[in-house]
Design a protein around this motif. Structure first.
Motif, PDB file in Angstrom:
ATOM      1  N   GLU A 145       0.770  -1.164   0.129  1.00 30.84           N
ATOM      2  CA  GLU A 145       0.065   0.047   0.011  1.00 30.84           C
ATOM      3  C   GLU A 145       0.945   1.230  -0.057  1.00 30.84           C
ATOM      4  O   GLU A 145       0.534   2.091  -0.782  1.00 30.84           O
ATOM      5  N   ALA A 146       1.909   1.416   1.081  1.00 25.98           N
ATOM      6  CA  ALA A 146       2.588   2.523   0.928  1.00 25.98           C
ATOM      7  C   ALA A 146       3.507   2.804  -0.269  1.00 25.98           C
ATOM      8  O   ALA A 146       3.716   3.972  -0.898  1.00 25.98           O
ATOM      9  N   THR A 163       1.270   3.977  -3.260  1.00 25.39           N
ATOM     10  CA  THR A 163       0.854   5.467  -2.786  1.00 25.39           C
ATOM     11  C   THR A 163       2.303   6.307  -3.373  1.00 25.39           C
ATOM     12  O   THR A 163       1.957   7.415  -4.020  1.00 25.39           O
ATOM     13  N   GLU A 174       2.308   8.954  -6.465  1.00 27.69           N
ATOM     14  CA  GLU A 174       2.429  10.496  -5.997  1.00 27.69           C
ATOM     15  C   GLU A 174       3.646  10.888  -7.251  1.00 27.69           C
ATOM     16  O   GLU A 174       3.675  11.944  -7.769  1.00 27.69           O
ATOM     17  N   ASP A 185      -2.320  -4.424  -4.268  1.00 33.79           N
ATOM     18  CA  ASP A 185      -3.116  -3.357  -4.131  1.00 33.79           C
ATOM     19  C   ASP A 185      -4.194  -3.026  -5.027  1.00 33.79           C
ATOM     20  O   ASP A 185      -4.021  -3.088  -6.367  1.00 33.79           O
ATOM     21  N   ARG A 231      -4.983  -0.441  -6.407  1.00 34.76           N
ATOM     22  CA  ARG A 231      -4.406   0.731  -7.391  1.00 34.76           C
ATOM     23  C   ARG A 231      -3.372   0.126  -8.224  1.00 34.76           C
ATOM     24  O   ARG A 231      -2.932   0.681  -9.339  1.00 34.76           O
TER      25      ARG A 231
END
Lengths: 88, 900
Positions: free
Chosen positions: B129-130, B133, B137, B156, B158
């Protein structure tokens, strides 16, 4: 692998370069005037600091130009040598 | 009795069953399984054995933290010491159990490995997840992003967005194994290992990625660490988080009746998951005295008893050594439970290996109950950051010493508290190290070998630090952790080599005439990267006989050699003469156009660095030749002096070694041969003198002819643009009666004349004077006090001591016994048993000579020039040969033969 800032070609991989040791050790103006001890110092003695070191590299597999950088011998931080850049 | 649940398993493709085997026993599995999950799914609990103890070992973990379950892969190309938790199954996968140590597969690994270089602004390690993300970004900023994750796919939600982003490259099944200087990261991508025989033949099995990144983000997550107790290594003892993961990912029940013992809230959550999956949990124990009420309630709802302030004090094994009883000490005393699963969890270690490799500092965090990233690497030009659980560790963990082990283990039990199962190292070893006076974690690591196995302490390393803190009675913060070094996980040498093996391991350089040599079937000698004809045997002829015949041909008739490998450097500029005066010992600036001069180069320390010839082609164009081996270093040296010391000199240097092919023509009849090939060239002794060059048409080709000799005979070098090298070779070869010769004959001929080869007869401690070549130092330059490289060193008293080693010749006193290269020179008749035997020098070159009628040698001998006529023993492999010292020029010392 270090990334070295060739002033002519830009940042390139260390494997393209050769190492030239301490910078600023000029060939004596008149070697014949030096006694053996002074000549030996020129030939063999180099600084070996723990910390910032001004050193020479040659872009051997690139433009084949010599240049000077400052490198931290502990962290391997490398910055172009300002004085050398001005001379160029 | 299968432990495979009827449904579930996020990684499984249940429509694709496969069969694998371990030690010849078939095991059913599904695509998506790892070896570990497949074995657990079929209740195969034995995977390996302790390297020294022979104790049975099973699966403890679920990923790279596994320090127990290693196997030998025997299908496909084979591979030793593969972690069962990371080995994806495929039809036909075959493994063998090992006792702590695998073996290199027989034969050559013909698997294709590739290397890839990638450059990006942001490298994200870890696609959880991290990581996703952070990658999204970065991608939103419009920069190039690379994401590496060691799992088969990102999970994940995404992930699809990330993979389809044009600036993002997602590498799955890819483990970043090294974080090196200046954000050079090395990663291993496993492309076809999971496909077995279905692997496409055109896809490399693995790729080694070299990623250069401007910025690196570590989203490496955590690795679970166990708790320890006597007999903690039995099959059936697992990490609690790993046990829950087997349920979730693989639909596998890691046991049927179990006890859970944890030290943090995440472990309790794992217990809840195990209970929900159908594991009969007899009790859940926690070292803490208070826990998050919601988790306690969740266990109560499932009817699972929770005991606080409890610890496991031992286990019992069945006849096979497998876990079947747990001794749990709670507030009410020790209770024994019959189980097949003991799931433990002592905390979650932030995965900080890459952070540490890159130079980041680590610090113990009581909140995370682990070592977390502290001071970043100092080089601000290469930003490194950490996101996600790699910063935070476990939830609600405690760091009291009891987290690490129960302190009252007696010494007998301590020998069965395993702190590194792969090394079979125990708490007893740590106590032993302490008793031996070791207090540093680095010393204890080396003394006990804990953390040095292929898991590099990922499983038990932090735990060992805690144990050591307890043994020493010092806080964990003071003990600190060991240094992490690459690689994070092992990688095969074949992958490091990639395609650079066999014929591609080093470049091969060949001359323009190489196809002629191959067609003639000539034996080739490796000279650096060059392939050179060694000798030209006639049918059935030995090397010895061929070389003697070739030597005789050059001395008495005429021979030809491919001399193309000679280093060639063209110099341009008004100041080349001055420049060459400074780098050669001789005077070059006075050289006239059309002339050639021999030259010696020294290093600043006065030692011979190279020799060769200098030809002046025009006012401002010169051609230098160098020895074959030093062509590159001489060019480097010239450029260094010009650029760094004498930038005012107008001189430029260009390597033309490969642009020109060279045929050497040598022997008393060479003039006649050249005259026949070049009818327009005046080849008379007066018209074309020694050490001159001419441009001429030779056999219709544009050739630069140099009259120089490396054999002492009348000789020429024919330089032709490389494209015509083959044609020139053919023309000379068909001129009639010209004998081709190779490098061996060349060596004999030059040695007969006492011509040293730099690097063979010299070794960096030899001056021109030592070689008897004081004549090569310009007296004019010395007289006028002009400096040249090495000049100052040559006038040191040390450089002129009479007992320096001089180049001399040697002949066997009996006129027939061969002298071996490398022989040591000792007093004649010296007692070789009375070691150390005083040594006076050594043999640098040795050959048989048809011209001298005797074997002979060149040697470096202490004060040699004052010892002519003296007898010595030349000793090789303890066998002495009586030799006599001679002048270093055994053949034609007057030089009468060079004019033919």
């Amino acid at each position: 692998m270090l990334t070295l800032p060739c002033p002519f070609c830009g940042p390139r991989d260390e494997t393209e370069f050769g190492y030239g040791g301490e910078a600023g050790v000029a060939y004596p103006e008149r070697p014949a005037d030096l006694d053996d001890a002074a000549w030996a110092e020129y030939l063999f003695l180099r600084a070996n600091p723990r910390g910032w070191f001004t050193e020479r590299w040659v872009h051997r597999a690139g433009c084949r130009q010599w240049f000077t950088v400052r490198r931290h011998t502990v962290t391997n931080e490398v910055v172009p040598d300002a004085a050398a850049q001005e001379v160029r | 009795m299968s432990s495979r649940l009827p449904t579930g398993g996020t990684r499984l493709d249940r429509s694709r069953p496969v069969t694998i085997s371990i030690d010849g026993q078939d095991v059913p599995a599904f695509v998506g399984d790892t070896l570990a999950s497949a074995l657990l799914g079929s209740d195969v609990r034995l995977v390996s054995a302790g390297i020294y103890s022979g104790r049975p070992r099973g699966v403890m973990g679920v990923g790279a933290e596994e320090s127990n379950a290693f196997v030998q892969v025997t299908s496909g190309p084979g591979e030793p010491m593969v972690r069962a938790t990371e080995l994806e199954v495929h039809e036909g996968l075959s493994v063998e159990r090992i006792a702590g140590r695998g073996w290199l597969p027989e034969g050559i690994d013909h698997t294709r490995y590739d290397k890839v270089w990638a450059h990006c602004e942001v490298l994200v390690v870890g696609g959880g997840e991290a990581g996703v993300t952070a990658a999204l970004e970065a991608a939103a900023r419009g920069v190039r992003v690379v994401v590496c994750d060691d799992r088969p796919a990102l999970t994940d939600a995404r992930a699809g967005e990330l993979v389809s982003h044009p600036d993002v490259r997602v590498l799955t099944r890819t483990t970043v194994v090294g974080a090196h200087d200046h954000h050079h990261l090395v990663a291993v991508e496993r492309r076809t290992d999971h496909l077995g025989d279905d692997a496409p033949p055109d896809v490399a099995r693995r790729r080694l990625w070299h990623v250069k990144a401007a910025e690196v983000v570590l989203a490496t997550g955590t690795q679970e660490r166990p708790l320890v107790f006597p007999d903690n290594d039995r099959p059936g003892v697992m990490l609690a988080g790993a046990a829950a993961t087997y349920v979730r990912r693989y639909g596998v029940l890691p046991g049927h009746r179990g006890v859970v013992w944890v030290a943090h809230d995440d472990g309790l959550a794992d217990a809840v998951a195990l209970a929900d999956a159908g594991v009969e949990l007899l009790v859940v124990a926690d070292v803490r005295t208070t826990v998050t009420p919601a988790l306690a309630d969740a266990l109560a709802e499932r009817g699972v008893p929770l005991v606080l302030g409890a610890e496991v004090v031992g286990t019992d094994g069945d006849d096979d050594g497998f876990l079947y009883r747990v001794h749990l000490r709670g507030p009410d005393g020790v209770v024994v439970h019959d189980v097949d699963l003991l799931a433990v969890s002592g905390g979650l270690n932030p995965a900080v290996q890459l952070w540490s490799q890159a130079g980041g500092k680590l610090a113990w965090s009581t909140e995370a109950a682990g070592f977390v990233p502290a001071a970043p690497p100092p080089d601000a030009a290469y930003p490194l950051s950490v996101v996600g659980s790699a910063l935070t560790g476990a939830t609600g963990a405690v760091t009291a010493p009891a987290t690490f082990f129960c302190g009252d283990v007696d010494d007998a039990d301590a020998a069965r508290v395993y702190l590194d199962p792969q090394r079979d190292a125990t708490l007893a070893d740590v106590r032993h190290a302490h008793l031996a006076g070791l207090t540093s974690v680095e010393h204890v690591k080396r003394f006990t070998t804990i953390g040095t196995a292929s898991d590099q302490g990922r499983g038990f390393g932090v735990l060992t630090v805690g144990v050591l803190a307890q043994v020493l009675g010092r806080p964990v913060t003071e003990v600190g952790t060991t240094t992490y070094r690459p690689p994070y996980t092992p990688l095969p040498f074949g992958l490091l080599a990639g395609r650079d093996r066999g014929a591609l391991s080093d470049p091969v350089r060949v001359t323009a005439m190489h196809d002629r040599h191959l067609a003639a079937g000539v034996p080739l000698e490796d000279v650096g990267q060059w392939k050179r004809p060694w000798y030209f045997p006639q049918r059935g002829e030995s090397m010895h006989d061929a070389v003697l015949r070739e030597c005789r041909a050059v001395r008495e008739d005429v021979g030809m050699m491919d001399a193309s490998t000679l280093g060639k450097i063209v110099c341009h500029g008004a100041d080349v003469g001055e420049m060459l005066d400074r780098v050669y010992t001789g005077l070059m600036s006075s050289l006239k156009v059309g002339k050639v001069r021999y030259g010696v180069m020294c290093s600043p320390d006065g030692m011979v660095a190279d020799d060769g010839t200098v030809a002046r082609l025009s006012d401002d164009e010169w051609l230098l030749t160098t020895t074959t081996g030093n062509a590159a270093s001489v060019l480097d040296t010239l450029e260094e002096w010009q650029q760094t010391e004498w930038p005012d000199l107008d001189a430029r240097f260009t390597s033309v070694t490969e642009q020109w092919a060279v045929v050497a023509l040598a022997g008393p009849r060479s003039r006649d041969v050249l005259a026949g090939l070049a009818p327009d060239l005046d080849v008379s002794a007066e018209g074309f003198a020694f050490m001159e060059w001419r441009d001429a048409t030779v056999a219709g080709l544009p050739v630069r002819v140099m009259r120089i000799s490396f054999s002492g005979e009348l000789a020429y070098e024919l330089h032709v643009p490389a494209a015509w090298g083959g044609a020139l070779w053919d023309a000379v070869a068909s001129a009639g009666g010209v004998t081709p010769y190779g490098t061996e004959t060349m060596h004999v001929l030059r040695a007969e004349k006492g011509y040293p080869i730099v690097g063979q007869d010299t070794d960096g401690t030899v001056t021109p004077v030592d070689l008897g070549m004081a004549w090569a130092i310009s007296p004019k330059k010395v007289r006028e006090g002009r400096d040249f490289v090495g000049a100052r060193s040559l006038v040191r008293d040390e450089s002129n001591r009479p007992d320096r080693r001089h180049l001399v010749g040697l002949v066997p006193v009996d006129g027939s016994t061969a002298i071996a290269e490398g022989s040591q020179l000792v007093d004649a008749g010296a007692d070789l048993a009375a070691v150390p035997v005083p040594m006076h020098g050594h043999v640098t070159s040795a050959y048989a000579s048809v011209a001298l009628g005797t074997p002979f040698a060149l040697a470096l001998l202490d004060g040699g020039r004052d010892r002519l006529g003296e007898e010595l023993d030349a000793v090789d492999l303890r066998v002495p040969v009586r030799v006599r010292v001679t002048e270093p020029v055994p053949y034609d010392p007057e030089g009468e033969r060079r004019d033919g």
